[in-house]
Design a protein around this motif. Structure first.
Motif, PDB file in Angstrom:
ATOM      1  N   LEU A 192       0.834  -1.206   0.000  1.00 51.98           N
ATOM      2  CA  LEU A 192       0.000   0.000   0.000  1.00 51.98           C
ATOM      3  C   LEU A 192       0.870   1.258   0.000  1.00 51.98           C
ATOM      4  N   TYR A 193       1.940   1.221   0.762  1.00 53.55           N
ATOM      5  CA  TYR A 193       2.845   2.372   0.794  1.00 53.55           C
ATOM      6  C   TYR A 193       3.576   2.528  -0.547  1.00 53.55           C
ATOM      7  N   ILE A 198       4.172   5.680  -5.633  1.00 51.88           N
ATOM      8  CA  ILE A 198       4.061   5.815  -7.095  1.00 51.88           C
ATOM      9  C   ILE A 198       3.084   6.921  -7.466  1.00 51.88           C
ATOM     10  N   ASP A 199       2.020   7.063  -6.649  1.00 52.49           N
ATOM     11  CA  ASP A 199       1.023   8.108  -6.900  1.00 52.49           C
ATOM     12  C   ASP A 199       1.491   9.485  -6.428  1.00 52.49           C
ATOM     13  N   GLY A 200       2.686   9.545  -5.817  1.00 51.83           N
ATOM     14  CA  GLY A 200       3.248  10.825  -5.408  1.00 51.83           C
ATOM     15  C   GLY A 200       2.907  11.253  -3.996  1.00 51.83           C
ATOM     16  N   ASN A 202       3.426  11.853  -0.151  1.00 51.08           N
ATOM     17  CA  ASN A 202       4.554  11.958   0.779  1.00 51.08           C
ATOM     18  C   ASN A 202       4.261  11.164   2.056  1.00 51.08           C
ATOM     19  N   ARG A 203       5.192  11.224   3.024  1.00 53.05           N
ATOM     20  CA  ARG A 203       5.030  10.409   4.234  1.00 53.05           C
ATOM     21  C   ARG A 203       3.799  10.831   5.042  1.00 53.05           C
ATOM     22  N   LEU A 204       3.535  12.113   5.077  1.00 58.30           N
ATOM     23  CA  LEU A 204       2.367  12.581   5.821  1.00 58.30           C
ATOM     24  C   LEU A 204       1.068  12.075   5.186  1.00 58.30           C
ATOM     25  N   ARG A 205       1.003  12.122   3.870  1.00 55.11           N
ATOM     26  CA  ARG A 205      -0.179  11.618   3.165  1.00 55.11           C
ATOM     27  C   ARG A 205      -0.327  10.105   3.370  1.00 55.11           C
ATOM     28  N   GLN A 206       0.779   9.389   3.343  1.00 57.05           N
ATOM     29  CA  GLN A 206       0.723   7.938   3.556  1.00 57.05           C
ATOM     30  C   GLN A 206       0.216   7.613   4.957  1.00 57.05           C
ATOM     31  N   THR A 207       0.678   8.404   5.921  1.00 56.18           N
ATOM     32  CA  THR A 207       0.219   8.183   7.299  1.00 56.18           C
ATOM     33  C   THR A 207      -1.270   8.446   7.425  1.00 56.18           C
ATOM     34  N   TRP A 208      -1.739   9.532   6.806  1.00 54.03           N
ATOM     35  CA  TRP A 208      -3.142   9.936   6.946  1.00 54.03           C
ATOM     36  C   TRP A 208      -4.088   9.002   6.190  1.00 54.03           C
ATOM     37  N   HIS A 209      -3.679   8.562   5.006  1.00 51.59           N
ATOM     38  CA  HIS A 209      -4.587   7.797   4.154  1.00 51.59           C
ATOM     39  C   HIS A 209      -4.373   6.273   4.225  1.00 51.59           C
ATOM     40  N   ILE A 210      -3.265   5.826   4.789  1.00 49.62           N
ATOM     41  CA  ILE A 210      -3.008   4.379   4.843  1.00 49.62           C
ATOM     42  C   ILE A 210      -2.867   3.896   6.289  1.00 49.62           C
ATOM     43  N   THR A 211      -1.914   4.479   7.036  1.00 49.51           N
ATOM     44  CA  THR A 211      -1.623   3.964   8.372  1.00 49.51           C
ATOM     45  C   THR A 211      -2.790   4.146   9.334  1.00 49.51           C
ATOM     46  N   LEU A 212      -3.293   5.361   9.423  1.00 47.88           N
ATOM     47  CA  LEU A 212      -4.389   5.613  10.368  1.00 47.88           C
ATOM     48  C   LEU A 212      -5.655   4.822  10.040  1.00 47.88           C
TER      49      LEU A 212
END
Length: 301
Positions: A192-193, A198-200, A202-212
């Motif tokens: 998922l990360y 690939i979709d561009g 950043n780490r903050l977006r990955q945390t907000w939309h994937i991790t949480l």
């Protein structure tokens, strides 16, 4: 029935491993529940639970009519709500930060440092607090005086008491609370990360939309359980921190039970107070669980 016995024989080692925990809950959690019947009695140790006279809800009526009831309720709720609002999110944030650390040695050192306060007793934690914040010789007040500020009475000022308790909880239990969240984060699919990169994102977006979103169910379950403990603020911490100057904001249900039950010998009355606390906790757990399910979450049960 044969299938049950075959399953027990096949997994006997697992059941043996489960036995100590099962015995602990049975002996220390379920067996003592029979003692709540004395809250409906005028209990006497000499007569026992079977011989003590029944008084119905007299102890509950007396408790609710007590002028101290609303003071105890206010203090307990405020301390719990402050802990819920300010302490509960901290382990989540700490877990997210630790999950971003790539250097394994540094990560383990940080984890060990934040875990260690959990293993300190409240006596030690309160002792450290007095050493740091004492008005006469505390390090914090010495520093404040050195840089030109006046000394602050952290320990005897009622305005500081609830904040001091919340800060102690954050310092002591944040590291321990990260264990479950780090385990949940470790279970997130790495693909998922990679797709997000690939979709561009950043780490903050990955945390907000994937991790949480991935650990949302764990957060909800722990939140429900924490809401169920909202009437339990911890006797030892409050008792050690309280003094005559802050009694108006420090007296909670636990300290009241200790005062009237252990010191005053009113066992039936103090048991009624404890049963009231447990009932409120049960109602809050059921209500929070139903609310979570209404919003599409799994809940506790």
């Amino acid at each position: 029935m044969d299938t049950v016995w075959k399953g027990l024989a096949r997994d006997k080692v697992l059941y043996l491993l489960m036995l100590p925990g099962l015995l602990f809950f049975l002996i220390f959690k379920y067996v003592p529940m029979w003692g709540v019947i004395i809250s409906f009695q005028d209990y006497s140790p000499y007569l026992g639970m079977l011989g003590s006279p029944w008084v119905g809800f007299d102890h509950f009526t007396r408790f609710f009519a007590n002028p101290d009831f609303w003071l105890l309720f206010r203090n307990t709720m405020m301390i719990s709500l402050l802990s819920l609002v300010f302490f509960f999110p901290v382990p989540i944030v700490m877990s997210l930060l630790l999950s971003e650390v790539k250097h394994r040695v540094f990560k383990r050192v940080v984890q060990s440092i934040v875990y260690l306060p959990h293993f300190l007793s409240w006596v030690v934690v309160v002792g450290i607090t007095f050493l740091l914040f004492s008005q006469s010789s505390g390090i914090v007040n010495l520093v404040l005086e050195f840089i030109g500020f006046s000394r602050v009475d952290f320990l005897s000022n009622p305005n500081w008491f609830w904040g001091m308790l919340t800060a102690q909880n954050i310092w002591k239990e944040t590291g321990w609370g990260t264990i479950i969240f780090l385990a949940a984060i470790a279970g997130v699919d790495p693909q998922l990360y990679e797709a997000a990169k690939i979709d561009g994102a950043n780490r903050l977006r990955q945390t907000w939309h994937i991790t949480l979103p991935a650990i949302r169910s764990v957060i909800i379950i722990l939140l429900i359980l924490r809401i169920g403990q909202i009437m339990d603020v911890g006797f030892e911490q409050v008792f050690l921190m309280m003094n005559g100057a802050v009694s108006e904001v420090s007296d909670v249900f636990e300290t009241y039970v200790y005062r009237v039950g252990i010191q005053g010998g009113q066992l039936s009355y103090s048991t009624a107070v404890g049963l009231f606390k447990s009932f409120i906790g049960l109602v809050l757990v059921i209500g929070a669980n139903r609310l979570a399910k209404r919003f599409g979450e799994e809940g506790v049960y």
